[in-house]
Design an enzyme around this catalytic site. Structure first.
Site, PDB file in Angstrom:
ATOM      1  N   CYS A 158       0.916  -0.947   0.087  1.00 17.57           N
ATOM      2  CA  CYS A 158       0.037   0.121  -0.002  1.00 17.57           C
ATOM      3  C   CYS A 158       0.595   1.437  -0.205  1.00 17.57           C
ATOM      4  CB  CYS A 158      -0.677  -0.037   1.213  1.00 17.57           C
ATOM      5  SG  CYS A 158      -2.199  -0.894   0.972  1.00 17.57           S
TER       6      CYS A 158
HETATM    7  C1  BEZ Z   1       0.692  -4.372   1.759  1.00 15.00           C
HETATM    8  O1  BEZ Z   1      -0.210  -3.290   1.786  1.00 15.00           O
HETATM    9  O2  BEZ Z   1       1.672  -4.903   2.396  1.00 15.00           O
HETATM   10  C2  BEZ Z   1       0.138  -6.037   2.546  1.00 15.00           C
HETATM   11  C3  BEZ Z   1      -1.310  -5.318   3.158  1.00 15.00           C
HETATM   12  C4  BEZ Z   1      -2.219  -6.678   3.404  1.00 15.00           C
HETATM   13  C5  BEZ Z   1      -1.016  -7.742   3.196  1.00 15.00           C
HETATM   14  C6  BEZ Z   1       0.125  -8.239   2.517  1.00 15.00           C
HETATM   15  C7  BEZ Z   1      -0.013  -7.013   2.288  1.00 15.00           C
END
Ligand code: BEZ
Length: 211
Positions: free
Chosen positions: A45
């Site tokens: 994200c």
């Molecule tokens: C991420 O944004 O890296 C992420 C968020 C939730 C689960 C796995 C990755």
């Protein structure tokens, strides 16, 4: 109830990093992209939000308002925003919804319980100026989205709204477009007096009318 293409985008009120909003009022007469993030302070994200902030000018050029969503609160969003600036080299330049009660996530069916009970998947909704859902994509948490592809798809949506054409595989702005099957050859002669390239009676190409 599931949201489908052509449905009216549900309205909502929410807290965001730029203050409280009523979604319809915030959109005004513009198109918008609403996209979800599973959680604050997560790696994928973080890279996505930096990428969208860098592309903000491209969304602006196309008249598209940008709004993200994550299920954490405004305080967390603000702390995360500082990390995004530090690691991605660009500050958030659009609002991020603090959907702590999952109200918007539920309204837009962004939580897929068989993937995760509480976190959103990576949803994207492109909503037009009549508040109609024009495009939806869904990625799992582990796969970052390609926002260049979303801009490309928006170019297609805008073009196909304004002209009776469709865009072929991997089309990008300026490439030839397809005359939709609903347009007869007689009608096409009026619209395209310079003619078209016909590979099959149902596969007729003309230059991008906005080129
Ligand atoms: C991420 O944004 O890296 C992420 C968020 C939730 C689960 C796995 C990755």
């Amino acid at each position: 109830m599931a949201i489908r293409l052509g449905d009216k985008a549900p309205n909502f009120k929410a807290k965001t990093t730029t203050g409280d909003i009523d979604f319809y009022d915030w959109m005004g007469k513009d198109w918008a992209i609403l996209f979800s993030h599973p959680k604050d302070f997560t790696p994928v994200c973080t890279t996505e939000l930096g990428a969208v902030a860098k592309l903000k000018k491209e969304f602006d050029k196309r008249g598209i308002k940008v709004i993200g969503l994550s299920v954490d609160g405004v305080k967390d969003h603000e702390g995360w925003s500082a990390d995004i600036e530090e690691t991605q080299g660009v500050a958030l330049n659009f609002p991020l919804i603090a959907d702590t009660d999952r109200k918007v996530s539920d309204l837009y069916d962004m939580i897929h319980p068989n993937a995760n009970d509480t976190l959103t998947v990576r949803s994207v909704f492109v909503i037009d100026n009549n508040k109609k859902i024009r495009l939806m994509i869904t990625y799992p948490a582990s796969t970052g989205r390609n926002f260049d592809e979303i801009l490309r798809a928006i170019d297609s949506l805008k073009l196909t709204s304004d002209h009776q054409v469709a865009t072929p595989v991997n089309w990008k702005h300026g490439d030839d477009v397809i005359i939709v099957p609903a347009v007869t050859n007689e009608e096409a002669k009026q619209k395209y007096p310079q003619g078209w390239r016909e590979e099959k009676p149902y596969l007729r190409y003309v230059p991008d009318p906005t080129r």
